[in-house]
Design an enzyme around this catalytic site. Structure first.
Site, mmCIF file in Angstrom:
data_model
loop_
_atom_site.group_PDB
_atom_site.id
_atom_site.type_symbol
_atom_site.label_atom_id
_atom_site.label_comp_id
_atom_site.label_asym_id
_atom_site.label_seq_id
_atom_site.Cartn_x
_atom_site.Cartn_y
_atom_site.Cartn_z
ATOM 1 N N ASP A 1 63.107 -13.712 -25.216
ATOM 2 C CA ASP A 1 62.231 -14.825 -25.537
ATOM 3 C C ASP A 1 62.426 -15.165 -27.030
ATOM 4 O O ASP A 1 63.115 -14.456 -27.770
ATOM 5 C CB ASP A 1 60.770 -14.514 -25.186
ATOM 6 C CG ASP A 1 59.974 -15.800 -24.934
ATOM 7 O OD1 ASP A 1 60.427 -16.874 -25.362
ATOM 8 O OD2 ASP A 1 58.899 -15.726 -24.314
HETATM 9 C C1 NOJ Z 1 58.555 -19.054 -25.715
HETATM 10 C C2 NOJ Z 1 57.992 -18.930 -24.326
HETATM 11 O O1 NOJ Z 1 57.317 -17.698 -24.179
HETATM 12 C C3 NOJ Z 1 59.024 -19.045 -23.228
HETATM 13 O O2 NOJ Z 1 58.336 -19.156 -21.991
HETATM 14 C C4 NOJ Z 1 59.932 -20.211 -23.451
HETATM 15 O O3 NOJ Z 1 60.876 -20.292 -22.416
HETATM 16 C C5 NOJ Z 1 60.615 -20.072 -24.802
HETATM 17 N N1 NOJ Z 1 59.614 -20.023 -25.848
HETATM 18 C C6 NOJ Z 1 61.602 -21.199 -25.085
HETATM 19 O O4 NOJ Z 1 60.926 -22.373 -25.315
#
Ligand code: NOJ
Length: 715
Positions: A257
């Site tokens: 993430d």
């Molecule tokens: C953070 C989020 O937790 C995740 O769900 C997302 O895919 C990523 N950012 C990318 O935007």
């Protein structure tokens, strides 16, 4: 030698780490830019993956830099959070869960993938599969709700829809199942907080949707930001290298993430970027999203002997394999080279409207205020969500701008051209200003019905959107109470329409409005869908995939609790209950009314004695005794007791639907393999234990409304 092996042999360390790196594109007035990096990095081959670039022209321009100017011509992988639509938005996942219809889930995912692929995107960070039983957690909105069974079915359907028949097709995307694992169980529903739960709950509740995604062939998986039992998921060898790769045989890509690898330092398990990078790589994380730890930290980790080149090569191999499977080596411009036709976009809008109408859950209709009768010629449409295009999107709107999402005002005006529709927001969604309440109440004078559109702003759920108070924000309750008081005084029917990314705690509203709809966030066709249900063009059929609490203090609340040694008994003080509120939710899992009136009868199960390898057939008759055609949803639960472990009082095993005309009778059937009745034994391995199993069938997870039969499982 394969193309990928040959490439890896030829790559410098910097180029390899480039393939393990994802950076983001930002946007300035002059166009897209790569944040924190430079176009040079793409040309140098030191960035191989990019997120958040929107528009086929921009994507192709960036791709040309990699393919034409970089030394090894390796194409870039472009990714975006296409969660419930790209430009055309469908209902948010929690709303879609209300359909209990895997075909519809797959269809919207397919359409969203097509639209995103037409924009040059090759990967989406979806589906989100976190089972969520705590509505304080804002991300509940992104997932399947409280049931692992629903989560697993949604996982299969969404992966099928996003990836299509072949990953390499011009309209297919790589799916990323997220957030692995148990993110929904964050402490006190607080975003990014740590998670601590039993191994049993992990395996019974949180892992099954991911297992289903892997079996459905998901291309990639994203570990959660959170730590589970003290180990951050980004560094969780046991669950990534162990469970995912070894036990389930997952061979795809694991993408971290956003900045999660660097956050291992904040979690307290790594001293610097090199240690963080080594922990993540060794756990099995292939792509570093936005932390820069792989590019900057892995060379140091290598020199310290924390990782080996072979481990780096394995990760590079998985990333390049994904690019190959996506067809990027054969034709990096395949996605985004042919714009979609007007007819395709119109058809997609139609799908969005139908799915949105089906996602609406009619929570109450005690006074039969709905559907609006032909006599309803003057409507008062009150509330801050009545004419709010941007809010209809819900959180995560991908490439969809704020305009062009049909509001309830627009939808009702289109549906009822001959009616007078008066509108006042009354108050803002948030804030303390009450000046608009009195004029809004005046607008109700002489109306044939009052419709209150209330709820949360889109950004009050989704990432970083935990709430401790789950009532209506701002002064909306004051507005609603004033309007309802006037409506009651005049005998005017009152209807509440709630927009939210979670179940709200509004028992007062459920009691006082004549009808109440949960409209979640329905996407681009929201207003038409709400109008379709209000006017009766469509009978509501949505069923809530989460329990609605009566009080925030009941949280976490869900239908699959285990028994207690002291079941609630009002006559016995020392039993499991609250002193101040019933145990039961305000609306149970599966609740949702229709314009029909259904009765279930004649439950039959066979065989009476089920052996391993056998199949249980369950059938129940359904009659529509109402005066309107409607669709009924029937849930199949089991409860096995006694067993070697204490099993949940209701375990969902199937959902079936039947549409019946007024007065019509029909039936639904389920087939359940014997192994589906099993559980994880005391050693946490699957077991089918001999004994009695109760089969419970009915319209929702409220025990007293379920028909029951029982069978024996024998060896
Ligand atoms: C953070 C989020 O937790 C995740 O769900 C997302 O895919 C990523 N950012 C990318 O935007």
């Amino acid at each position: 030698m394969s193309r990928i092996d040959a490439l890896i042999e030829d790559m410098t360390l910097a180029e390899k780490l480039g393939q393990l790196t994802m950076t983001a594109a930002g946007h300035t007035v002059t166009g897209p830019v790569i944040a924190g990096d430079s176009v040079d990095a793409i040309q140098a081959g030191t960035v191989g993956n990019l997120l958040n670039l929107i528009g086929a022209d921009h994507v192709h321009a960036m791709q040309r830099l990699a393919v034409e100017r970089s030394r090894l011509h390796i194409p870039v992988l472009f990714a975006l959070d296409v969660t419930h639509g790209h430009r055309t938005l469908f209902p948010v996942s929690l709303a879609e869960a209300s359909l209990f219809d895997p075909q519809a889930w797959a269809l919207t995912a397919r359409e969203a993938a097509r639209e995103a692929a037409a924009d040059g995107i090759a990967m989406t960070f979806a589906p989100m599969l976190d089972v969520a039983r705590d509505p304080r957690w804002g991300r509940s909105v992104e997932g399947p709700g409280e049931s692992p069974w629903v989560g697993a079915r949604m996982a299969e359907a969404k992966v099928r829809g996003i990836q299509g028949d072949a990953l390499g097709a011009a309209d297919s995307l790589a799916a990323v199942a997220k957030h692995y694992c148990a993110y929904g169980a964050v402490t006190a529903g607080r975003e990014y907080a740590s998670v601590d739960l039993s191994e049993r709950t992990l395996r019974e509740v949180h892992l099954p949707p991911f297992e289903a995604a892997v079996r459905a062939g998901v291309a990639a998986i994203m570990p959660a930001f959170t730590a589970l039992g003290g180990i951050p998921m980004t560094a969780h060898q046991g669950l990534i290298a162990g469970w995912l790769r070894k036990r389930l045989g997952f061979e795809g890509v694991v993408v971290s993430d956003y900045n999660a690898i660097a956050e291992l330092i904040e979690h307290g398990v790594a001293a610097d970027a090199a240690e963080a990078a080594a922990l993540a790589l060794r756990a099995g994380v292939d792509i570093d999203m936005m932390a820069g730890c792989y590019r900057n930290g892995l060379p140091v980790a290598l020199s310290r002997g924390l990782v080996s080149l072979a481990e780096i090569d394995r990760a590079v191999h998985r990333v390049l394999t994904l690019k190959e499977r996506l067809g990027l080596f054969d034709d990096p411009y395949r996605r985004g080279s042919s714009p979609e036709s007007v007819a395709t976009l119109a058809r997609r809008r139609q799908i969005a409207r139908e799915v949105a109408a089906r996602a609406i859950v009619m929570l109450t209709n005690g006074a039969r205020a709905l559907p609006l009768g032909a006599a309803a010629r003057t409507l008062a449409l009150i509330g801050p969500l009545a004419d709010a295009s941007a809010e209809m999107r819900g959180p995560w709107w991908a490439a969809a701008g704020p305009e062009g999402h049909v509001t309830v005002l627009e939808g009702l005006r289109a549906a009822l051209p001959g009616s007078e529709i008066r509108h006042a927001p009354g108050v803002a969604i948030e804030g303390g200003e009450r000046g608009g309440i009195a004029p809004a109440v005046e607008l109700c004078e002489g109306a044939d019905a009052v419709i209150l559109c209330l709820g949360e702003a889109a950004v009050m759920s989704g990432e970083a959107a935990s709430r401790a108070h789950l009532d209506l924000p701002g002064e909306q309750r004051a507005l609603a109470e004033a309007v309802l008081q006037r409506a009651h005084a005049r005998g005017t029917p009152s209807i509440g329409v709630l927009f939210s990314g979670r179940p709200l705690v509004v028992p007062w509203l459920a009691e006082r409005a004549d009808a109440l709809l949960a409209a979640w966030f329905l996407g681009s066709e929201a207003g038409h869908a709400v109008a379709d249900v209000l006017t009766g063009r469509i009978s509501p059929s949505g069923r809530t995939a989460v329990s609605w609490p009566r009080a925030t203090g009941q949280i976490p609340i869900f239908h699959g609790e285990r028994p207690t040694g002291r079941p609630a008994d009002p006559a016995n003080h020392y039993t499991s209950k609250y002193l101040d509120v019933p145990n039961e939710p305000l609306f149970p899992f599966g609740h949702g009314l229709t314009y029909g009136s259904f009765t279930l009868s004649a439950l039959s199960v066979s065989p009476q004695t089920l052996r391993p390898g056998g199949v249980l057939a369950v059938r129940v008759e359904v009659a529509n005794e109402g005066d309107r055609a409607a669709e009924e949803t029937v849930f199949l639960f089991i409860h096995a007791q006694p067993a070697s472990v204490s099993r949940p009082t209701l375990e969902l095993k199937g959902v079936a639907k039947v549409r019946l005309q007024p007065g019509e009778r029909g039936a639904v059937g389920f087939e359940l393999p014997a192994e589906g009745l099993g559980c994880l034994g005391a050693d946490l391995e699957p077991v089918l234990e001999p004994g009695e199993v109760e089969i419970l069938v009915g319209p929702c997870a409220e025990r007293r409304r379920l028909l029951r039969a029982s069978i024996r499982v024998a060896q």
